[in-house]
Design an enzyme around this catalytic site. Structure first.
Site, mmCIF file in Angstrom:
data_model
loop_
_atom_site.group_PDB
_atom_site.id
_atom_site.type_symbol
_atom_site.label_atom_id
_atom_site.label_comp_id
_atom_site.label_asym_id
_atom_site.label_seq_id
_atom_site.Cartn_x
_atom_site.Cartn_y
_atom_site.Cartn_z
ATOM 1 N N ASP A 31 0.841 -1.196 0.000
ATOM 2 C CA ASP A 31 0.000 0.000 0.000
ATOM 3 C C ASP A 31 0.881 1.252 0.000
ATOM 4 O OD1 ASP A 31 -2.285 1.822 0.771
ATOM 5 O OD2 ASP A 31 -3.305 -0.088 1.017
ATOM 6 N N HIS A 41 -3.747 6.072 3.348
ATOM 7 C CA HIS A 41 -4.413 4.858 2.867
ATOM 8 C C HIS A 41 -3.787 3.591 3.444
ATOM 9 C CE1 HIS A 41 -5.758 1.907 -0.192
ATOM 10 N NE2 HIS A 41 -6.744 2.757 -0.484
ATOM 11 N N SER A 62 -10.980 -0.770 -1.143
ATOM 12 C CA SER A 62 -9.704 -0.768 -0.404
ATOM 13 C C SER A 62 -9.923 -1.057 1.069
ATOM 14 C CB SER A 62 -9.036 0.606 -0.507
ATOM 15 O OG SER A 62 -8.281 0.721 -1.666
#
Lengths: 98, 651
Positions: B32, B105, B431
């Site tokens: 990620d 994220h 996600s």
């Protein structure tokens, strides 16, 4: 000339790796020799290669796949496709977060 | 995350969250945007020594050193050679050239899969509760592959190669691209290498919904995860001047607005102003007003920023038809709310009916008990364009309004003008659903150490459910009339980890099975070698068909079989439930299709025993049905066990 080059993911058939490299226990040296070999053509081609720069080996892949990533010209990819053990050259692409 | 563990049925001290299962060492690899290592979700107080099998390490880089790792965060590496070869050197004023996360994220996904148990987590009081990763005692290894402009395949492949060599047990990938044949898809190739070494791979399905065939990460050895709502919402009430009210959603935490004059952005600025894009709104037309902006073109929070910059005092963010009744809750910088497409139409009609239109927004905080799961409109849909013989996505999991860890140096909206610093943020996407499943797979791996990735996948799929908390079929937020979602939206259904820990039977898949699958797809030897690293000569005397892959769901395509209107598949089940058990089949036939089972019951006498069955699908006629689909299910039942496979038929 350098804009002609892009990164490719090269998949190689490890079963075709020469015994010499196999005995060394990793395939990096094989991939390096493959890259060396694709820069050794006619003198005219060598000149062109020197203009576009030698291939830049970014990664070697050993555990989940066999091959490497390198910045190559179209001509270098063509030369690579004639190497014993070559499977495919996939242009690198950009993925996105989800 | 707060609430999603409870929504998934995970209970402290019980079942998968009992002390014995939590003590088991599992390493989750997250590919990620990196991690914020100092976050409380990744501290290691009370954590045992790093497992001996671990070969990974923490790499140095910008504002990151090996001392940032600990017994919880045991690995951190950054991969950027491929990225920099395309995008140039990483701009260190906006990103860290190291595993440190500047985008949030990666910190969020890592915490969702395996972040620590943290009390009193919230976003300005919203979504308040104890936050925990699904396997909150698992170790985390981070592989940063995503940078400001994206994630290069060559870096991703290098990261997976390294992660598997390091010794991860589960890989979580909340990223992707466009669907490609498996032999040219880096994620598919790397994942196939990973599963051969026993590593479970979970990927997000993509946010291309509700368009059909938008699903990504389609390889059958990958767990492809769709996104859905839990029963938690952050509702708002929008009241129009004429008294009509609508429900929206927002993470804005201020007081309710007064009744403010309404203006449609499309009439308050330059061309494109209806989307409230940068600099498009005219101050004199917007000042002091509630602005109605359409979704699309730019970020949702950015629209709020634009309205605020232009002097507006509120924002109604209305969906277009594509967004349906989806209600995103965003951390807006001014009083703002999302509204569904039907409410959007009503608001515009009202504005057209009067010159003195007004509206107010009231913020209701955190509300539980809503109909759920509800499939997110944005969640990518099947059928798979590259492997239509397998239903994709495989399952759905919580992916909307998920609260999890956030870097304090990154604003919750990612807007530069937003100076807020938070430890937890609420965001949405496939996600967010993917790491839920990665964490659940880590839990199952703790309980069933010898299970293959395919067995874990089968357990999660065959125990998933397709009805909501009111007993109705799971609905689709893309539908304005609450129509049911289909297996092309949620696959086998919503994951149920406690049931998955004891599924009764599993559909296991060996590497040999996958090689036969490649042959059935008519892949060349070279293409098979690219994916599998094996030299395979496909049998030419054997009638292989992709649908025979021992998959836990059934995708039936009559298009290529119109001559017979009959498709026959074989499946093999492995007993992992009770020693002696007899299963009877129950079939819900898809509309227009007869389903014939041979045999109709299966009697197992010992654990590990494998028994096979054949299932024949007979179309009652495809004429006039071309391009349509219908759905059903096939369930093997024995006592407490219910082993369910969805059927998706396409003509």
């Amino acid at each position: 000339a350098s804009t002609d080059k892009q990164t490719y993911i090269i998949h190689m058939d490890k079963n075709k790796m020469p015994a010499l490299y196999d005995s060394l226990g990793n395939s990096r040296q094989w991939y390096e020799s493959v890259i060396d070999s694709i820069t050794q053509f006619s003198s005219q081609e060598q000149e062109e290669e020197q203009e576009t720069g030698f291939p830049q080996l970014l990664y070697t892949y050993e555990t989940v796949t066999s091959g490497f990533a390198a910045k190559l010209s179209t001509k270098q990819v063509e030369a690579l496709s004639r190497v014993d053990g070559f499977l495919s050259a996939i242009p690198d692409g950009m993925l996105t977060l989800h | 995350t707060t609430h999603s563990p409870q929504f998934l049925g995970l209970q402290s001290g019980k079942g998968l969250w009992n002390a014995q299962n939590l003590a088991s060492d599992v390493i989750v690899g997250i590919l990620d945007t990196g991690i914020w290592p100092e976050h409380v979700s990744f501290q290691d107080s009370g954590v045992s020594a790093v497992p001996l099998k671990w070969k990974g390490k923490c790499e140095s880089g910008t504002k990151f050193s090996p001392s940032n790792c600990n017994k919880k965060l045991i690995g951190a590496r950054a991969f950027f050679k491929g990225y920099e070869s395309v995008a140039g050197r990483i701009n260190e004023t906006v990103d860290y050239r190291s595993p440190r996360d500047s985008q949030g994220h990666g910190t969020h996904t890592a915490a969702t899969a395996a972040g620590n148990l943290v009390d009193k987590a919230s976003f300005y009081g919203l979504a308040n509760g104890s936050a925990a990763g699904m396997k909150y005692t698992a170790r985390i290894a981070v592989y940063k592959v995503c940078w400001t402009s994206g994630c290069a395949s060559s870096d991703l492949l290098a990261a997976i190669d390294q992660a598997v060599a390091d010794g991860v047990d589960v890989l979580s990938l909340s990223l992707g691209g466009f669907a490609k044949p498996f032999y040219s898809d880096s994620i598919a190739i790397a994942s196939f290498g990973a599963i051969q070494k026993g590593v479970f791979v979970s990927c997000s399905a993509g946010n291309g919904g509700p368009s059909i065939s938008s699903v990504d990460n389609n390889a059958p050895w990958i767990m492809t995860v769709a996104a859905s709502y839990t029963d938690r919402r952050f509702p708002t009430t929008v009241k129009l001047g004429k008294g009509q009210t609508f429900e929206g959603a927002s993470l804005y935490t201020g007081k309710a607005t007064a009744q403010l004059p309404l203006v449609y952005a499309g009439t308050a600025g330059d061309e494109g102003a209806e989307y409230c894009t940068s600099g498009s709104l005219k101050k004199k037309l917007v000042k002091g007003k509630m602005v109605v902006c359409k979704r699309g073109m730019n970020g949702r929070a950015q629209k709020g920023e634009e309205v605020k910059l232009a002097g507006g005092t509120g924002l109604l963010l209305i969906n277009t038809e594509t967004g349906g009744e989806e209600l995103f809750a965003d951390a807006h910088v001014l009083p703002a709310t999302s509204l569904g497409a039907s409410a959007g139409i009503a608001v515009k009609e009202y504005m057209n009916s009067t010159k003195r239109a007004t509206a107010s927004i009231a913020f209701k905080g955190t509300v539980y008990g809503n109909p759920a799961p509800l499939l997110a409109a944005f969640s990518s849909r099947g059928p798979s364009s590259v492997g239509p013989d397998v239903i994709k996505p495989d399952v759905t999991a919580p992916g909307v309004n998920i609260l999890a860890a956030w870097p304090p140096m990154t604003s919750p909206t990612l807007l530069k003008s937003d100076k807020r610093s938070v430890l937890f943020n609420v965001i949405s996407g496939t996600s967010m659903s993917c790491p839920h499943v990665s964490g659940l797979a880590a839990l199952l791996k703790s309980v069933h150490k010898t299970w293959s990735p395919a067995a874990i996948k089968s357990a999660l799929m065959t125990t998933a459910y397709a009805t909501d908390n009111r007993g109705s079929p799971i609905a689709d937020a893309a539908s304005s009339n609450s129509a049911s979602a289909t297996p092309f939206g949620f696959g086998s259904g919503h994951v149920d980890p406690e049931r998955a820990s004891d599924p009764g039977l599993i559909y296991d898949i060996t590497i040999e099975d996958y090689l036969n699958y490649f042959c059935s797809l008519n892949y060349t030897s070279s293409q098979i070698a690219q994916v599998s690293r094996r030299n395979v000569t496909c049998p030419d005397n054997k009638a292989l068909q992709p649908g025979d892959l021992n998959y836990p769901s059934f995708a039936v395509n009559f298009e290529g079989n119109a001559r017979n209107n009959r498709v026959k598949y074989k499946r093999t089940l492995t007993n992992v439930g009770t020693t002696s058990s007899t299963y009877a089949v129950k079939v819900e036939e898809p509309n227009g299709v007869s389903v014939i089972l041979e045999p109709k019951s299966l009697s197992f006498e010992k654990l590990g025993q494998k028994l096979s069955y054949n299932v024949t699908f007979v179309s009652s006629g495809g004429k006039g049905r071309e391009g349509s689909s219908s759905f059903g299910s096939l369930v093997w039942l024995s006592g407490k066990y219910s082993v369910r496979s969805p059927i998706a038929v396409t003509w």
